[in-house]
Design a protein around this motif. Structure first.
Motif, PDB file in Angstrom:
ATOM      1  N   SER A  25     -16.976 -35.463  23.867  1.00 21.08           N
ATOM      2  CA  SER A  25     -17.008 -34.044  24.182  1.00 21.08           C
ATOM      3  C   SER A  25     -15.591 -33.501  24.116  1.00 21.08           C
ATOM      4  CB  SER A  25     -17.600 -33.824  25.575  1.00 21.08           C
ATOM      5  OG  SER A  25     -17.367 -32.523  26.037  1.00 21.08           O
ATOM      6  N   PRO A  26     -15.416 -32.206  23.809  1.00 20.76           N
ATOM      7  CA  PRO A  26     -14.079 -31.604  23.867  1.00 20.76           C
ATOM      8  C   PRO A  26     -13.511 -31.591  25.278  1.00 20.76           C
ATOM      9  CG  PRO A  26     -15.610 -30.223  22.617  1.00 20.76           C
ATOM     10  CD  PRO A  26     -16.426 -31.269  23.304  1.00 20.76           C
ATOM     11  N   ASP A  27     -14.382 -31.686  26.280  1.00 17.74           N
ATOM     12  CA  ASP A  27     -13.921 -31.705  27.665  1.00 17.74           C
ATOM     13  C   ASP A  27     -13.327 -33.064  28.009  1.00 17.74           C
ATOM     14  OD1 ASP A  27     -14.939 -29.124  27.931  1.00 17.74           O
ATOM     15  OD2 ASP A  27     -16.914 -29.881  28.515  1.00 17.74           O
ATOM     16  N   SER A  28     -12.632 -33.116  29.122  1.00 12.90           N
ATOM     17  CA  SER A  28     -11.953 -34.348  29.508  1.00 12.90           C
ATOM     18  C   SER A  28     -12.903 -35.391  30.072  1.00 12.90           C
ATOM     19  CB  SER A  28     -10.870 -34.042  30.557  1.00 12.90           C
ATOM     20  OG  SER A  28     -11.451 -33.446  31.702  1.00 12.90           O
ATOM     21  N   VAL A  29     -14.073 -34.953  30.536  1.00 12.04           N
ATOM     22  CA  VAL A  29     -15.056 -35.878  31.100  1.00 12.04           C
ATOM     23  C   VAL A  29     -16.338 -35.804  30.274  1.00 12.04           C
ATOM     24  CG1 VAL A  29     -16.411 -36.477  33.140  1.00 12.04           C
ATOM     25  CG2 VAL A  29     -14.083 -35.623  33.406  1.00 12.04           C
ATOM     26  N   SER A  30     -16.922 -36.952  30.007  1.00  9.12           N
ATOM     27  CA  SER A  30     -18.137 -36.990  29.195  1.00  9.12           C
ATOM     28  C   SER A  30     -19.292 -36.302  29.911  1.00  9.12           C
ATOM     29  CB  SER A  30     -18.518 -38.436  28.886  1.00  9.12           C
ATOM     30  OG  SER A  30     -19.739 -38.494  28.189  1.00  9.12           O
ATOM     31  N   PHE A  79     -23.078 -43.198  20.519  1.00  5.94           N
ATOM     32  CA  PHE A  79     -22.896 -41.843  20.027  1.00  5.94           C
ATOM     33  C   PHE A  79     -21.963 -41.837  18.817  1.00  5.94           C
ATOM     34  CE2 PHE A  79     -24.211 -40.608  24.355  1.00  5.94           C
ATOM     35  CZ  PHE A  79     -25.062 -39.557  24.065  1.00  5.94           C
ATOM     36  N   ASP A  80     -22.175 -40.882  17.910  1.00  3.29           N
ATOM     37  CA  ASP A  80     -21.210 -40.679  16.835  1.00  3.29           C
ATOM     38  C   ASP A  80     -19.991 -39.957  17.398  1.00  3.29           C
ATOM     39  OD1 ASP A  80     -22.303 -38.057  17.092  1.00  3.29           O
ATOM     40  OD2 ASP A  80     -21.744 -37.633  15.023  1.00  3.29           O
ATOM     41  N   SER A  81     -18.948 -39.804  16.584  1.00  2.00           N
ATOM     42  CA  SER A  81     -17.684 -39.255  17.063  1.00  2.00           C
ATOM     43  C   SER A  81     -17.800 -37.813  17.533  1.00  2.00           C
ATOM     44  CB  SER A  81     -16.616 -39.357  15.966  1.00  2.00           C
ATOM     45  OG  SER A  81     -17.032 -38.659  14.796  1.00  2.00           O
ATOM     46  N   SER A  82     -18.776 -37.071  17.012  1.00  4.35           N
ATOM     47  CA  SER A  82     -18.948 -35.680  17.416  1.00  4.35           C
ATOM     48  C   SER A  82     -19.744 -35.543  18.703  1.00  4.35           C
ATOM     49  CB  SER A  82     -19.648 -34.888  16.305  1.00  4.35           C
ATOM     50  OG  SER A  82     -21.016 -35.280  16.198  1.00  4.35           O
ATOM     51  N   PRO A 307      -9.896 -44.413  25.803  1.00  7.26           N
ATOM     52  CA  PRO A 307      -9.663 -43.495  24.687  1.00  7.26           C
ATOM     53  C   PRO A 307      -8.313 -42.780  24.737  1.00  7.26           C
ATOM     54  CG  PRO A 307     -11.205 -42.541  26.253  1.00  7.26           C
ATOM     55  CD  PRO A 307     -10.976 -43.952  26.693  1.00  7.26           C
ATOM     56  N   LYS A 308      -7.600 -42.856  25.870  1.00  4.84           N
ATOM     57  CA  LYS A 308      -6.318 -42.178  26.015  1.00  4.84           C
ATOM     58  C   LYS A 308      -5.168 -43.104  25.632  1.00  4.84           C
ATOM     59  CE  LYS A 308      -8.047 -38.397  27.977  1.00  4.84           C
ATOM     60  NZ  LYS A 308      -7.943 -37.052  27.377  1.00  4.84           N
ATOM     61  N   LYS A 309      -4.028 -42.487  25.288  1.00  2.00           N
ATOM     62  CA  LYS A 309      -2.782 -43.222  25.104  1.00  2.00           C
ATOM     63  C   LYS A 309      -1.810 -42.761  26.182  1.00  2.00           C
ATOM     64  CE  LYS A 309      -4.770 -43.167  20.891  1.00  2.00           C
ATOM     65  NZ  LYS A 309      -5.900 -42.292  20.524  1.00  2.00           N
ATOM     66  N   TYR A 310      -0.875 -43.628  26.568  1.00  2.00           N
ATOM     67  CA  TYR A 310       0.003 -43.325  27.685  1.00  2.00           C
ATOM     68  C   TYR A 310       1.461 -43.586  27.325  1.00  2.00           C
ATOM     69  CZ  TYR A 310      -4.410 -43.330  30.204  1.00  2.00           C
ATOM     70  OH  TYR A 310      -5.701 -43.062  30.607  1.00  2.00           O
ATOM     71  N   ASP A 364     -14.955 -43.807  30.251  1.00  3.48           N
ATOM     72  CA  ASP A 364     -15.200 -42.377  30.181  1.00  3.48           C
ATOM     73  C   ASP A 364     -14.070 -41.712  29.387  1.00  3.48           C
ATOM     74  OD1 ASP A 364     -16.260 -39.878  30.543  1.00  3.48           O
ATOM     75  OD2 ASP A 364     -16.422 -40.021  32.714  1.00  3.48           O
ATOM     76  N   LEU A 365     -14.278 -40.468  28.986  1.00  7.96           N
ATOM     77  CA  LEU A 365     -13.320 -39.782  28.125  1.00  7.96           C
ATOM     78  C   LEU A 365     -11.977 -39.551  28.803  1.00  7.96           C
ATOM     79  CD1 LEU A 365     -15.568 -37.073  26.411  1.00  7.96           C
ATOM     80  CD2 LEU A 365     -15.130 -39.430  25.713  1.00  7.96           C
ATOM     81  N   ASP A 366     -11.971 -39.413  30.132  1.00  2.24           N
ATOM     82  CA  ASP A 366     -10.714 -39.153  30.823  1.00  2.24           C
ATOM     83  C   ASP A 366      -9.917 -40.414  31.106  1.00  2.24           C
ATOM     84  OD1 ASP A 366     -12.230 -40.297  32.791  1.00  2.24           O
ATOM     85  OD2 ASP A 366     -12.037 -38.659  34.229  1.00  2.24           O
ATOM     86  N   GLY A 367     -10.469 -41.583  30.752  1.00  4.87           N
ATOM     87  CA  GLY A 367      -9.757 -42.838  30.936  1.00  4.87           C
ATOM     88  C   GLY A 367      -9.647 -43.302  32.372  1.00  4.87           C
ATOM     89  N   ARG A 368     -10.446 -42.742  33.280  1.00  4.17           N
ATOM     90  CA  ARG A 368     -10.340 -43.098  34.693  1.00  4.17           C
ATOM     91  C   ARG A 368     -11.564 -43.839  35.210  1.00  4.17           C
ATOM     92  NH1 ARG A 368      -8.873 -38.287  38.426  1.00  4.17           N
ATOM     93  NH2 ARG A 368      -8.930 -40.048  39.891  1.00  4.17           N
ATOM     94  N   ARG A 369     -12.519 -44.136  34.349  1.00  9.50           N
ATOM     95  CA  ARG A 369     -13.752 -44.771  34.797  1.00  9.50           C
ATOM     96  C   ARG A 369     -14.274 -45.726  33.736  1.00  9.50           C
ATOM     97  NH1 ARG A 369     -16.538 -40.422  35.417  1.00  9.50           N
ATOM     98  NH2 ARG A 369     -16.514 -40.209  37.683  1.00  9.50           N
TER      99      ARG A 369
END
Length: 471
Positions: A25-30, A79-82, A307-310, A364-369
Motif C-alpha cells: 500500500s502507499p501508506d506506511s502500514v499494510s 500479493f503482487d507489488s501493487s 521492506p525499509k532501509k536504515y 509489515d510495511l512500516d518495518g515494525r511488525r
C-alpha cells in the motif's frame, strides 16, 4: 521488542496456517493481512496496534473476509507489488488470482454462515497445468509473471495480461523447467528482474537467469548450489518441513537461503553438523555463498526482509560498502532471529512462540511488525519499538548494473558490486546449540551459537568485493 501469540480463531478447527502476507500500500502500514490454511481457505484480516498506557503496544486482529475456492490445503498466499492482486496456491495444484470486489458477494455454495464478512474477494483467473501440489509462488516485480514451485519437481512460469479497458485478466504457461530432482519448496523472483532462485528437497539451490526476447520470457540455468568444500550445504529430504522459503533483499544485493547445514570439523564421519543459513551476494550467484550464519537451534525454514532501509549506525563497523543497512529475519522451526546486513550480527531472538513448526513469516510495511504462522493453527507477532533499527534511509538505493548472465564465471564479471571488509567480521571458532534469550535491542547480544563465518579469508585485510572471493 515484544513477542506474543495472537489468540483468535484463525482457521476452521485450528487447522495449520501455512502462509501469511501483508498487502502492499502507499501508506506506511499494510491495510490487510492474509492467511492460507489447512482448511482450504484464505482469510483476510486487518491488524490493529493498540496503545497501552503501561508497556508496549499490543496487536489485535479484525476479521474481514474468507475466500473459498481451493479444494485442498492452501500452502501459499502472495500479493503482487501493487497490492491489487492476490495469488494463492496449494495442494489442489491450482493457482488462483483474486481481486477485491466492489461489494459484498454472498457465497451460496458454502455451508458456512459468514455474517461477519466486511468485504469480498473475487476470482479473476484460475491456472492449472498439473495435478501436483504447489508449495510456493513468487511474483515478478512488474506483476506480469508468476513462478510456482511444485511437488512434481517442476517450476512453472505464467504470463499474465490485464486488459486496460475491460480489466479482464488472462494468463498462460510460458515456461516449465524440471531441473530439481525432488520437491521444489521455495521460489523467489529477483526484485531487479534478472534472476529467479529456487530451493528444493534435493539439497540444492538453483539460480536461473531471465531473458526477455520479443516480449517472450526465457529462463537459463545460471548456477546450481549443492556442495561446498565437498560437503552438502543443505538438509536432505528428511527435513520435517514443507517449505524452504528463500528471499532476495529488497534491493537485490543479497540472497539468503534457509535449511542450511554445516560440518564444523569437515569430517563427515565424526564432525558436528550445525544448522545454518547461507548468504549470497549478487555477484557470487555463480560461485559460492559469501557468508554462513551457523549454529541455529533448529533448521531454518523461511527468510523475510524488512521492506525499509536504515541509515548506518556510526558506532558499529559495517562490513559492507552499502550506504544503508537492511534488516532480515530467519525463522527456524521454533524460533525467529533478526539480523542487520551492516555486520550480520543478531539483533534479537525469540523462541517458544508455538507448539509446532513455524511455516512462514512476513514484515509489515512500516518495518515494525513481523507476523509468524505455524502448523499449530495460530499466528504470533513480534513488535519493535519505533526507531529500534535507526533512522529510515531516504537516499538513492544501491542499484547493481545488469550482470552478463552468459558469463561462465563471475570472476570475469566487471560489474561494480558491494564490498565486504572481512577483517571486521565477527568469527566464532566454536558453535554451540542456540539458547532462548530475551528479545534484545542490543546488537551485541546474540544467542550462543548463532554465529556468522566467512567462507574465505583474503590475503590482505582490506575492503574487497565478493567477485574476488576465490579459493
Amino acid at each position: 521488542m515484544n513477542a506474543s501469540t495472537i489468540t483468535v480463531h484463525w482457521h476452521n478447527d485450528s487447522q495449520p496456517i501455512y502462509a501469511v502476507d501483508f498487502q502492499p500500500s502507499p501508506d506506511s502500514v499494510s491495510p490487510r493481512l492474509v492467511t492460507g490454511g489447512g482448511d482450504n481457505n484464505i482469510r483476510v484480516w486487518k491488524v490493529h496496534s493498540d496503545q497501552n498506557a503501561e508497556g508496549p503496544p499490543s496487536t489485535s486482529i479484525e476479521y474481514l473476509s474468507t475466500m473459498r475456492k481451493h479444494t485442498q490445503a492452501v500452502n501459499v498466499v502472495r500479493f503482487d507489488s501493487s497490492g491489487q492482486f492476490l495469488a494463492s496456491a496449494g495442494d489442489d495444484g491450482t493457482l488462483i488470482i483474486w481481486r477485491l470486489a466492489r461489494g459484498i458477494i454472498k457465497d451460496f455454495e458454502s455451508e458456512e454462515d459468514d455474517d461477519d464478512i466486511k468485504e469480498s474477494w473475487e476470482v479473476v483467473l484460475q491456472l492449472r497445468s498439473s495435478t501436483s501440489e504447489i508449495n510456493d509462488i513468487g511474483w515478478s516485480p512488474n506483476s506480469r509473471y508468476i513462478v510456482t514451485g511444485s511437488m512434481d519437481n517442476t517450476i512453472r512460469i505464467y504470463q499474465l495480461e490485464l486488459d486496460s479497458q475491460t480489466q479482464k485478466l488472462t494468463g498462460k504457461l510460458v515456461e516449465s523447467l524440471k531441473n530439481h530432482t525432488h520437491y521444489v519448496q521455495g521460489v523467489y523472483w529477483d526484485p531487479l528482474n534478472q534472476f529467479i532462485a529456487t530451493q528444493s528437497a534435493d539439497r540444492s539451490v538453483i539460480i536461473y537467469s531471465i531473458k526477455e526476447e520479443n516480449s517472450e520470457l526465457k529462463l537459463k540455468l545460471h548456477h546450481r548450489f549443492i556442495k561446498h568444500e565437498n560437503q552438502f550445504m543443505y538438509q536432505s529430504e528428511t527435513l520435517q518441513s514443507f517449505f524452504r522459503r528463500l528471499a532476495f533483499s529488497p534491493d537485490g544485493t543479497f540472497l539468503i537461503t534457509p535449511a542450511g547445514m554445516w560440518n564444523q570439523t569437515r569430517n563427515t564421519s565424526k564432525g558436528t553438523i550445525v544448522n545454518a543459513s547461507f548468504v549470497y551476494a549478487r555477484s557470487s550467484l555463480s560461485t559460492t555463498p559469501i557468508l554462513k550464519i551457523a549454529g541455529l537451534n533448529k533448521p531454518a525454514v523461511a527468510i523475510a526482509f524488512n521492506p525499509k532501509k536504515y541509515i548506518l549506525n556510526s558506532s558499529e563497523q559495517a562490513i559492507t560498502t552499502l550506504p544503508y543497512k537492511m534488516i532480515f529475519a530467519i525463522a527456524t522451526q521454533d524460533s525467529v532471529l533478526v539480523y542487520g546486513t551492516d555486520n550480520f550480527k543478531p539483533l534479537g531472538f525469540v523462541g517458544n512462540l508455538h507448539y509446532s513448526s513455524i511455516t512462514d513469516l512476513k514484515w509489515d510495511l512500516d518495518g515494525r511488525r513481523i507476523i509468524i504462522s505455524s502448523t499449530d493453527g495460530f499466528c504470533s507477532v513480534i513488535l519493535f519499538d519505533e526507531g529500534v533499527f535507526g533512522t529510515e534511509y531516504e537516499g538513492s538505493l544501491h542499484n547493481p548494473q545488469p550482470i552478463d548472465t552468459d558469463t561462465p564465471s563471475i570472476a570475469e564479471d566487471k560489474t561494480p558490486e558491494i564490498g565486504l571488509s572481512f577483517d571486521k567480521m565477527h568469527v566464532h571458532d566454536e558453535t554451540k546449540e542456540a539458547e532462548n534469550i530475551e528479545p534484545s535491542q542490543d546488537s551485541k547480544t546474540q544467542p550462543k551459537g548463532a554465529t556468522i563465518d566467512q567462507f574465505y579469508k583474503p590475503k590482505e585485510k582490506k575492503r574487497i568485493t565478493p567477485t574476488l572471493l576465490s579459493q
